[in-house]
Design an enzyme around this catalytic site. Structure first.
Site, PDB file in Angstrom:
ATOM      1  N   LYS A  72       0.835  -1.226  -0.028  1.00 56.72           N
ATOM      2  CA  LYS A  72       0.013   0.101  -0.079  1.00 56.72           C
ATOM      3  C   LYS A  72       0.971   1.254  -0.059  1.00 56.72           C
ATOM      4  CE  LYS A  72      -3.554   2.483   2.664  1.00 56.72           C
ATOM      5  NZ  LYS A  72      -4.220   2.629   3.632  1.00 56.72           N
ATOM      6  N   HIS A 187       6.436  10.701  20.293  1.00 55.08           N
ATOM      7  CA  HIS A 187       6.821  11.362  21.443  1.00 55.08           C
ATOM      8  C   HIS A 187       5.745  12.080  22.321  1.00 55.08           C
ATOM      9  CE1 HIS A 187      10.831  12.362  23.836  1.00 55.08           C
ATOM     10  NE2 HIS A 187      10.895  11.225  23.543  1.00 55.08           N
ATOM     11  N   ILE A 256      23.140  25.154  23.516  1.00 56.53           N
ATOM     12  CA  ILE A 256      24.095  24.002  22.685  1.00 56.53           C
ATOM     13  C   ILE A 256      23.034  23.178  22.097  1.00 56.53           C
ATOM     14  CG2 ILE A 256      26.098  22.587  22.396  1.00 56.53           C
ATOM     15  CD1 ILE A 256      26.840  25.262  23.558  1.00 56.53           C
ATOM     16  N   MET A 257      22.860  23.322  20.597  1.00 55.13           N
ATOM     17  CA  MET A 257      21.978  22.750  20.187  1.00 55.13           C
ATOM     18  C   MET A 257      22.137  21.004  20.144  1.00 55.13           C
ATOM     19  SD  MET A 257      19.738  24.413  19.166  1.00 55.13           S
ATOM     20  CE  MET A 257      19.557  26.247  19.839  1.00 55.13           C
ATOM     21  N   GLY A 258      21.046  20.411  20.672  1.00 52.34           N
ATOM     22  CA  GLY A 258      21.047  18.864  20.612  1.00 52.34           C
ATOM     23  C   GLY A 258      21.301  18.451  21.982  1.00 52.34           C
ATOM     24  N   HIS A 261      16.576  18.517  27.601  1.00 53.64           N
ATOM     25  CA  HIS A 261      15.276  18.082  27.005  1.00 53.64           C
ATOM     26  C   HIS A 261      13.964  18.559  28.177  1.00 53.64           C
ATOM     27  CE1 HIS A 261      11.993  15.389  25.703  1.00 53.64           C
ATOM     28  NE2 HIS A 261      12.618  15.356  24.693  1.00 53.64           N
ATOM     29  N   ARG A 270      16.800   7.552  23.022  1.00 51.77           N
ATOM     30  CA  ARG A 270      17.269   7.465  21.679  1.00 51.77           C
ATOM     31  C   ARG A 270      18.549   7.749  21.236  1.00 51.77           C
ATOM     32  NH1 ARG A 270      12.152  11.680  20.400  1.00 51.77           N
ATOM     33  NH2 ARG A 270      13.695  12.762  21.980  1.00 51.77           N
ATOM     34  N   ASP A 312      18.346  14.501  18.862  1.00 52.75           N
ATOM     35  CA  ASP A 312      18.709  15.249  17.546  1.00 52.75           C
ATOM     36  C   ASP A 312      20.563  15.056  17.176  1.00 52.75           C
ATOM     37  OD1 ASP A 312      16.452  16.068  16.414  1.00 52.75           O
ATOM     38  OD2 ASP A 312      16.264  17.749  17.709  1.00 52.75           O
ATOM     39  N   ARG A 356      -8.842  24.796  24.879  1.00 56.56           N
ATOM     40  CA  ARG A 356      -8.851  26.099  25.060  1.00 56.56           C
ATOM     41  C   ARG A 356      -8.512  26.399  26.423  1.00 56.56           C
ATOM     42  NH1 ARG A 356      -8.943  31.039  26.899  1.00 56.56           N
ATOM     43  NH2 ARG A 356      -9.982  32.467  25.832  1.00 56.56           N
TER      44      ARG A 356
HETATM   45  C1  LIG Z   1      13.444  16.171  19.228  1.00 50.68           C
HETATM   46  C2  LIG Z   1      13.539  17.310  20.213  1.00 50.68           C
HETATM   47  O1  LIG Z   1      12.740  18.426  19.836  1.00 50.68           O
HETATM   48  S1  LIG Z   1      14.448  17.386  21.300  1.00 50.68           S
HETATM   49  C3  LIG Z   1      14.890  19.215  21.724  1.00 50.68           C
HETATM   50  C4  LIG Z   1      15.723  19.714  20.736  1.00 50.68           C
HETATM   51  N1  LIG Z   1      16.209  21.016  21.198  1.00 50.68           N
HETATM   52  C5  LIG Z   1      17.267  21.208  21.399  1.00 50.68           C
HETATM   53  O2  LIG Z   1      18.201  20.555  21.398  1.00 50.68           O
HETATM   54  C6  LIG Z   1      17.669  22.799  21.444  1.00 50.68           C
HETATM   55  C7  LIG Z   1      18.591  22.863  22.836  1.00 50.68           C
HETATM   56  N2  LIG Z   1      17.990  22.598  23.857  1.00 50.68           N
HETATM   57  C8  LIG Z   1      17.042  23.320  24.439  1.00 50.68           C
HETATM   58  O3  LIG Z   1      16.748  24.497  24.193  1.00 50.68           O
HETATM   59  C9  LIG Z   1      16.323  22.763  25.941  1.00 50.68           C
HETATM   60  O4  LIG Z   1      17.005  21.964  26.551  1.00 50.68           O
HETATM   61  C10 LIG Z   1      14.923  22.470  25.461  1.00 50.68           C
HETATM   62  C11 LIG Z   1      14.159  23.417  24.543  1.00 50.68           C
HETATM   63  C12 LIG Z   1      15.036  20.962  24.830  1.00 50.68           C
HETATM   64  C13 LIG Z   1      14.300  21.982  26.825  1.00 50.68           C
HETATM   65  O5  LIG Z   1      13.827  23.345  27.397  1.00 50.68           O
HETATM   66  P1  LIG Z   1      13.691  23.534  28.893  1.00 50.68           P
HETATM   67  O6  LIG Z   1      12.809  22.419  29.194  1.00 50.68           O
HETATM   68  O7  LIG Z   1      13.162  24.828  28.896  1.00 50.68           O
HETATM   69  O8  LIG Z   1      15.015  23.347  29.617  1.00 50.68           O
HETATM   70  P2  LIG Z   1      15.494  22.982  31.148  1.00 50.68           P
HETATM   71  O9  LIG Z   1      14.274  23.938  31.888  1.00 50.68           O
HETATM   72  O10 LIG Z   1      15.431  21.824  31.469  1.00 50.68           O
HETATM   73  O11 LIG Z   1      16.913  24.119  31.236  1.00 50.68           O
HETATM   74  C14 LIG Z   1      17.305  24.224  32.453  1.00 50.68           C
HETATM   75  C15 LIG Z   1      18.656  25.067  32.349  1.00 50.68           C
HETATM   76  O12 LIG Z   1      19.348  24.404  31.732  1.00 50.68           O
HETATM   77  C16 LIG Z   1      19.871  25.471  30.457  1.00 50.68           C
HETATM   78  N3  LIG Z   1      19.646  24.351  29.138  1.00 50.68           N
HETATM   79  C17 LIG Z   1      18.884  23.685  28.779  1.00 50.68           C
HETATM   80  N4  LIG Z   1      19.253  23.005  27.566  1.00 50.68           N
HETATM   81  C18 LIG Z   1      20.535  23.729  27.224  1.00 50.68           C
HETATM   82  C19 LIG Z   1      21.161  23.557  26.071  1.00 50.68           C
HETATM   83  N5  LIG Z   1      21.134  22.891  25.296  1.00 50.68           N
HETATM   84  N6  LIG Z   1      22.263  24.254  26.257  1.00 50.68           N
HETATM   85  C20 LIG Z   1      22.702  25.240  27.476  1.00 50.68           C
HETATM   86  N7  LIG Z   1      21.969  25.205  28.406  1.00 50.68           N
HETATM   87  C21 LIG Z   1      20.748  24.608  28.215  1.00 50.68           C
HETATM   88  C22 LIG Z   1      18.633  26.213  30.385  1.00 50.68           C
HETATM   89  O13 LIG Z   1      18.881  27.477  29.791  1.00 50.68           O
HETATM   90  C23 LIG Z   1      18.325  26.378  31.777  1.00 50.68           C
HETATM   91  O14 LIG Z   1      19.312  27.493  32.427  1.00 50.68           O
HETATM   92  P3  LIG Z   1      18.686  28.307  33.414  1.00 50.68           P
HETATM   93  O15 LIG Z   1      18.278  27.522  34.448  1.00 50.68           O
HETATM   94  O16 LIG Z   1      20.127  28.787  33.800  1.00 50.68           O
HETATM   95  O17 LIG Z   1      17.681  29.424  32.823  1.00 50.68           O
HETATM   96  O1  LIG Z   2       9.446  15.559  23.581  1.00 49.41           O
HETATM   97  C1  LIG Z   2       9.722  16.670  23.222  1.00 49.41           C
HETATM   98  O2  LIG Z   2       9.435  17.806  23.497  1.00 49.41           O
HETATM   99  C2  LIG Z   2      10.762  16.709  22.081  1.00 49.41           C
HETATM  100  C3  LIG Z   2      11.087  15.698  21.509  1.00 49.41           C
HETATM  101  O3  LIG Z   2      12.118  14.918  21.843  1.00 49.41           O
HETATM  102  C4  LIG Z   2      10.497  14.857  20.488  1.00 49.41           C
HETATM  103  O4  LIG Z   2       9.596  15.435  19.782  1.00 49.41           O
HETATM  104  O5  LIG Z   2      10.885  13.855  20.045  1.00 49.41           O
END
Ligand SMILES: CC(=O)SCCNC(=O)CCNC(=O)[C@H](O)C(C)(C)COP(=O)(O)OP(=O)(O)OC[C@H]1O[C@@H](n2cnc3c(N)ncnc32)[C@H](O)[C@@H]1OP(=O)(O)O
Ligand SMILES: O=C([O-])CC(=O)C(=O)O
Length: 375
Positions: A72, A187, A256-258, A261, A270, A312, A356
């Site tokens: 399919k 997720h 720092i990207m990646g 959580h 993962r 990621d 809502r």
């Molecule tokens: C598949 C997915 O979608 S997975 C997520 C992919 N996104 C990323 O990798 C982007 C980078 N990561 C982030 O921006 C965040 O960790 C998120 C968006 C994933 C989660 O955000 P939150 O739940 O708000 O993070 P959380 O509350 O745990 O952060 C705690 C502390 O760690 C810090 N922190 C969290 N992630 C990071 C990071 N990647 N790099 C540096 N510092 C970080 C926050 O700034 C925060 O610091 P503070 O207390 O001084 O303000």
């Molecule tokens: O659950 C989240 O917030 C982000 C994530 O890891 C995903 O969507 O895979």
């Protein structure tokens, strides 16, 4: 961007916003399950077709069901002419996630969901066509080619690589793509899925739900992080250079990207899976610098911040080793997560009430409109 966190407030963190039978995330701090199956088990013992069937159709298929499902999906891969024409109009410098959004929206115009009884067929059609949408556009704008997206190659990820590289992938690459699609499939109430459920709760059509979800996934704090992680890693040629740069970035409070959580507190289950495959791909690639740089960043982030890589981070190097252009990383996430998004749409519809919530008002006290000459 500076006020983004403040404006978003607490981000509804930790609040239960509804029920789902699809997935658990971080239960007892760690695990990830799809309809009760551990993601590690699925990534080892199932194909993405099986996982898509599990998520969209509710159970792991038996052999007959799997054969029929493959037939399919593979039979639905050709794109309508009008979708191809639309894709050809999208500029070469458009973001590929915008291409996914537009392609999905155009398909919704041509194959509109007029009755919710069609929802599972609509979801299957999206699973079948999303890889073709991005590859058709990509090949058109980069090589001037109008590719045929119809193919009976086994595997959704293999189909993507076949269209991207113009030849069937190796067994290793086909398997890694399959694992990657399994890891990204579902997720719970992540931002893009929740977006889709909000749209579904208005009784809108499935293409509108998925289009909105794609928009939510595009951002760097969500799915866009795999692409952003690769852009960051590409700047460093040694582990030492990477470690020093991370030091500086953390001092400057750069995200720092990646890493990190919103739900997992100890690790993202993962990560270990895709990291292992990234290492294997690095060996095959013949230059493991990117893998070693990634490991150095992982160690540094743990030492400095106790932050762990999310799904990621090692996807960036894994995709790179398979010759996938960085800007196509997040569209791969779409090809997979469309299974979870659509299943959440079905679930929302089964027991719907419009989503809502309320807001705490922080604006001015009640006041009167001043005549315009007094303002
Ligand atoms: C598949 C997915 O979608 S997975 C997520 C992919 N996104 C990323 O990798 C982007 C980078 N990561 C982030 O921006 C965040 O960790 C998120 C968006 C994933 C989660 O955000 P939150 O739940 O708000 O993070 P959380 O509350 O745990 O952060 C705690 C502390 O760690 C810090 N922190 C969290 N992630 C990071 C990071 N990647 N790099 C540096 N510092 C970080 C926050 O700034 C925060 O610091 P503070 O207390 O001084 O303000
Ligand atoms: O659950 C989240 O917030 C982000 C994530 O890891 C995903 O969507 O895979």
């Amino acid at each position: 961007m500076g006020n983004a966190k403040k404006a978003g407030g607490a981000g509804l963190r930790g609040q239960v916003a509804g029920q789902t039978a699809l997935c658990t995330v971080g239960k007892q701090g760690t695990g990830l399950t799809y309809r009760g199956y551990d993601v590690d088990d699925l990534a080892t013992n199932a194909s993405f077709y099986e996982v898509a069937h599990l998520i969209i159709h509710g159970h792991l298929p038996n052999q007959n069901e799997l054969d029929a499902y493959k037939k399919k999906i593979n039979g639905l891969r050709a794109l309508p002419e009008a979708v191809k024409k639309t894709l050809e109009l999208i500029p070469a410098d458009a973001h590929p996630m915008d291409v996914m959004r537009t392609g999905t929206s155009m398909l919704g115009n041509l194959e509109t969901e007029t009755d919710f009884d069609q929802q599972r067929d609509k979801a299957d059609r999206l699973v079948a066509t999303l890889p073709g949408m991005i590859c058709y556009w990509y090949q058109f704008v980069t090589n001037g080619k109008r590719i045929d997206t119809a193919s009976d190659i086994d595997g959704v990820g293999a189909h993507f690589l076949e269209m991207l590289h113009g030849k069937a992938p190796s067994d290793l690459h086909a398997r890694v793509m399959d694992v990657s699609l399994i890891l990204y499939a579902e997720h719970e109430f992540n931002a893009s899925t929740f977006t889709g459920r909000v749209v579904a709760s208005t009784l809108s059509d499935i293409h509108s739900c998925v289009t909105a979800s794609i928009g939510a996934l595009r951002g760097h704090l969500h799915g866009g992080a795999n692409e952003a992680a690769m852009a960051m890693l590409a700047k460093w040629s040694t582990p030492e250079e990477a470690t020093a740069a991370i030091d500086e970035m953390l001092k400057n409070k750069t995200l720092i990207m990646g890493f990190g959580h919103a739900v997992y507190t100890e690790f993202d289950p993962r990560n270990a899976i895709i990291k292992k495959w990234s290492q294997q791909l690095a060996e095959e690639y013949g230059d493991d610098t990117l893998y070693r740089v990634s490991c150095a960043v992982e160690q540094k982030m743990w030492d400095e911040k106790k932050l762990f890589p999310n799904a990621d981070f090692f996807h960036a190097s894994a995709y790179h080793f398979m010759g996938i252009p960085t800007e196509l990383f997040t569209p791969i996430f779409v090809m997979s997560r469309v299974t979870g998004w659509t299943a959440h749409v079905f679930e929302q519809r089964e027991n719907n009430r419009i989503i809502r919530p309320n807001a705490d008002y922080t604006g001015p006290e009640a006041r009167k409109v001043e005549p315009i000459e007094n303002r």
